[in-house]
Structures are given as C-alpha cells and as structure tokens.
Design a protein around this motif. Structure first.
Motif, PDB file in Angstrom:
ATOM      1  N   LYS A 223       0.233   3.059   6.618  1.00  0.00           N
ATOM      2  CA  LYS A 223       0.134   2.097   5.522  1.00  0.00           C
ATOM      3  C   LYS A 223      -0.607   0.870   6.014  1.00  0.00           C
ATOM      4  O   LYS A 223      -0.398   0.424   7.134  1.00  0.00           O
TER       5      LYS A 223
ATOM      6  N   ALA B 256       1.565   5.008   1.473  1.00  0.00           N
ATOM      7  CA  ALA B 256       1.316   5.737   2.720  1.00  0.00           C
ATOM      8  C   ALA B 256       0.350   6.889   2.486  1.00  0.00           C
ATOM      9  O   ALA B 256       0.385   7.544   1.440  1.00  0.00           O
TER      10      ALA B 256
ATOM     11  N   THR C  41       0.837  -1.202   0.000  1.00  0.00           N
ATOM     12  CA  THR C  41       0.000   0.000   0.000  1.00  0.00           C
ATOM     13  C   THR C  41       0.871   1.251   0.000  1.00  0.00           C
ATOM     14  O   THR C  41       2.039   1.222   0.400  1.00  0.00           O
TER      15      THR C  41
END
Length: 102
Positions: free
Chosen positions: A70, A64, A62
C-alpha cells in the motif's frame, strides 16, 4: 518543529536505505536538501529526486495490491545520505478526487 497547521521534520536517510511499503502519514511536501532519494508508486513508476526538486505526497487510504503493498516505496540513491525536510500538513487527505494543491 510544530507550527500552526503543519509539522516540520528533518530526516537523514542513510546510504543504501530502502524503506517498507507505506502511505504518507499526512499530506506532506518533501524537500531534499542534499543527496538523492526515490519514490516508487504502486503501479511501478519510480521518480528520483535531489536538491531543488520537491514532491507532494498524499497517498493515504490506498487499496493494497496483489502483494499486499500500500502507498509507496522510498529509499536513497547514490553514495551519500539523503537529507530531507518534510512539511506535514494538518489538512484532511483528499480521497477519490484530484489534489487540491495546484
């Protein structure tokens, strides 16, 4: 317990426990045996689960958010520990596509 293709983990989350923001270490199924727990996604959605409800986590890679978070946040709900089984798969995470498990 390490099995071919998966690792099975038993976890006890104490009352009042809230973890740090993190990604799932591997694609994994989370199965609550007792107690309740929650998962909060980066967009603010929160789901609470207990026995009989399962969750699949695959949030590796992912990006941030503005606060540097995250993945997801998780923790316990209520006045008893959450006992969970996690089945971590040896599958490569999927990126930028729908979940392969239906």
């Amino acid at each position: 317990m390490k099995q071919s293709g998966a690792t099975i983990i038993f976890s006890v989350l104490p009352v009042g426990w809230v973890g740090n923001w993190h990604e799932n270490p591997k694609p994994q199924w989370v199965i609550p045996l007792s107690g309740r727990w929650f998962v909060e996604t980066m967009d603010g959605q929160r789901v609470e689960m207990g026995p009989g409800e399962i969750s699949f986590g695959e949030d590796q890679g992912t990006k941030a958010d503005a606060q540097g978070n995250k993945g997801h946040l998780s923790g316990t709900v209520g006045d008893e520990p959450a006992v969970l089984i996690m089945v971590q798969l040896e599958e490569t995470p999927t990126f930028e596509q729908s979940c392969r498990f239906k």
